[in-house]
Design a protein around this motif. Sequence first.
Motif, short mmCIF file in Angstrom:
data_model
loop_
_atom_site.label_atom_id
_atom_site.label_comp_id
_atom_site.label_asym_id
_atom_site.label_seq_id
_atom_site.Cartn_x
_atom_site.Cartn_y
_atom_site.Cartn_z
N PRO A 31 26.04 12.63 -35.54
CA PRO A 31 24.87 13.30 -36.12
C PRO A 31 23.80 13.63 -35.08
CG PRO A 31 24.80 10.96 -36.61
CD PRO A 31 26.11 11.22 -35.93
N HIS A 32 23.90 13.05 -33.91
CA HIS A 32 22.88 13.24 -32.89
C HIS A 32 23.23 14.37 -31.92
CE1 HIS A 32 21.31 9.50 -34.42
NE2 HIS A 32 22.47 8.93 -34.17
N LEU A 38 34.09 9.92 -32.82
CA LEU A 38 33.33 8.67 -32.86
C LEU A 38 34.25 7.46 -32.90
CD1 LEU A 38 30.61 9.75 -35.40
CD2 LEU A 38 30.34 9.49 -32.96
N TRP A 39 33.82 6.39 -32.28
CA TRP A 39 34.58 5.14 -32.25
C TRP A 39 34.01 4.18 -33.28
CZ3 TRP A 39 33.66 4.39 -26.33
CH2 TRP A 39 34.40 5.34 -25.63
N GLY A 40 34.87 3.36 -33.83
CA GLY A 40 34.40 2.27 -34.68
C GLY A 40 33.59 1.31 -33.84
N HIS A 41 32.47 0.86 -34.35
CA HIS A 41 31.57 0.00 -33.58
C HIS A 41 31.16 -1.22 -34.42
CE1 HIS A 41 28.94 -0.72 -30.19
NE2 HIS A 41 27.87 -0.79 -30.95
N GLY A 42 32.13 -1.74 -35.18
CA GLY A 42 31.87 -2.93 -35.98
C GLY A 42 31.13 -2.62 -37.27
N CYS A 43 30.45 -3.63 -37.77
CA CYS A 43 29.71 -3.51 -39.02
C CYS A 43 28.39 -4.26 -38.89
CB CYS A 43 30.49 -4.14 -40.17
SG CYS A 43 32.03 -3.32 -40.58
N TYR A 44 27.45 -3.87 -39.72
CA TYR A 44 26.26 -4.70 -39.87
C TYR A 44 26.22 -5.17 -41.32
CZ TYR A 44 23.63 -0.78 -41.99
OH TYR A 44 23.21 0.25 -42.79
N ASP A 45 25.55 -6.26 -41.56
CA ASP A 45 25.50 -6.83 -42.91
C ASP A 45 24.25 -6.36 -43.63
OD1 ASP A 45 27.83 -8.26 -42.56
OD2 ASP A 45 26.81 -10.02 -41.80
N ARG A 46 24.43 -6.08 -44.93
CA ARG A 46 23.31 -5.65 -45.76
C ARG A 46 23.36 -6.38 -47.08
NH1 ARG A 46 21.19 0.29 -47.33
NH2 ARG A 46 19.76 -0.44 -48.92
N LYS A 47 22.22 -6.88 -47.52
CA LYS A 47 22.12 -7.53 -48.82
C LYS A 47 21.84 -6.45 -49.85
CE LYS A 47 20.54 -12.00 -47.29
NZ LYS A 47 19.49 -13.01 -47.34
N ALA A 48 22.88 -6.05 -50.56
CA ALA A 48 22.73 -4.98 -51.54
C ALA A 48 23.02 -5.45 -52.96
CB ALA A 48 23.66 -3.82 -51.19
N ASP A 49 23.73 -6.55 -53.11
CA ASP A 49 24.08 -7.06 -54.43
C ASP A 49 22.86 -7.78 -55.01
OD1 ASP A 49 25.24 -7.98 -56.72
OD2 ASP A 49 26.66 -9.32 -55.72
N ARG A 50 22.17 -7.13 -55.93
CA ARG A 50 20.96 -7.69 -56.53
C ARG A 50 21.25 -8.37 -57.86
NH1 ARG A 50 19.00 -7.84 -52.18
NH2 ARG A 50 18.35 -5.97 -51.15
N CYS A 66 29.09 7.01 -30.62
CA CYS A 66 29.48 8.26 -29.96
C CYS A 66 29.71 8.00 -28.48
CB CYS A 66 28.38 9.31 -30.15
SG CYS A 66 28.73 10.86 -29.30
N PRO A 67 30.89 8.34 -27.95
CA PRO A 67 31.13 8.13 -26.52
C PRO A 67 30.35 9.11 -25.63
CG PRO A 67 33.02 9.17 -27.54
CD PRO A 67 32.05 8.85 -28.65
N SER A 68 29.87 10.18 -26.23
CA SER A 68 29.14 11.17 -25.45
C SER A 68 27.67 10.77 -25.25
CB SER A 68 29.23 12.53 -26.14
OG SER A 68 28.47 13.49 -25.46
N CYS A 69 26.94 10.56 -26.34
CA CYS A 69 25.52 10.24 -26.23
C CYS A 69 25.24 8.74 -26.35
CB CYS A 69 24.70 11.00 -27.26
SG CYS A 69 24.96 10.51 -28.98
N ARG A 70 26.28 7.97 -26.70
CA ARG A 70 26.22 6.51 -26.79
C ARG A 70 25.31 5.99 -27.89
NH1 ARG A 70 26.74 4.64 -20.52
NH2 ARG A 70 28.65 5.80 -20.19
N ARG A 71 24.98 6.81 -28.85
CA ARG A 71 24.17 6.37 -29.99
C ARG A 71 25.08 5.95 -31.12
NH1 ARG A 71 19.35 10.60 -30.75
NH2 ARG A 71 18.65 8.98 -32.17
N THR A 72 24.55 5.17 -32.04
CA THR A 72 25.35 4.70 -33.17
C THR A 72 24.84 5.32 -34.47
OG1 THR A 72 23.97 2.76 -33.55
CG2 THR A 72 25.86 2.50 -32.07
N CYS A 73 25.71 5.31 -35.46
CA CYS A 73 25.33 5.75 -36.81
C CYS A 73 26.15 4.93 -37.80
CB CYS A 73 25.59 7.24 -37.00
SG CYS A 73 27.32 7.71 -36.85
N SER A 74 25.75 4.95 -39.04
CA SER A 74 26.48 4.23 -40.08
C SER A 74 26.57 5.10 -41.32
CB SER A 74 25.79 2.91 -40.40
OG SER A 74 24.48 3.14 -40.85
#
Length: 177
Positions: A31-32, A38-50, A66-74
């Motif tokens: 997106p940048h 794009l490469w998989g870069h793991g996961c982050y945890d989110r508390k969404a179950d309310r 992104c291997p080009s700009c080295r930024r991440t997205c989710s």
Amino acid sequence: MHRIVFAFLTFEQHLRAVVATPQSYRPDCCPHCGFGCLWGHGCYDRKADRGADGDLNPLPIPRFRCPSCRRTCSRLPLCICPRRWYGWALQQQVLLLLIAGASLRRTAAIFALGHHTVRRWWQWLETRHEHFAFHLRSRFASLGRSVGFATFWLACLQLMPLCEAMAWLDHDSVAVP
């Protein structure tokens, strides 16, 4: 890039997809910078179950680099609202009650929410109504017959749930919460 993935309506579907088919979340391009691999870069945890017990917390949200700009997205499933503590379903119920004429304080008391939270959601929708309505009417012709804030949102929420309307807006590169 579309931040919301249409395919997963429940937390359980999301959890199965993260384990079984993580590629279903992979964006086509960065997106940048627009680079396409794009490469998989793991996961982050989110508390969404309310829910009362919150059994499914924390939920993993896949990240990509992104291997080009080295930024991440989710990318988020349809059932999780970006940048909001509460889910789309609760927000939809609150908005429907407000459209029906209930006061902010009464609505907040019914759903055990802070009245500032309810007012913030209401003002958010009111200020973005014209922009949201334009994009949704462009995609769904039947919404073009709805004039005014209340009639438009009632027609929209009869046609689709709030999460789907926001996903379509996200698909059109409109910033949703």
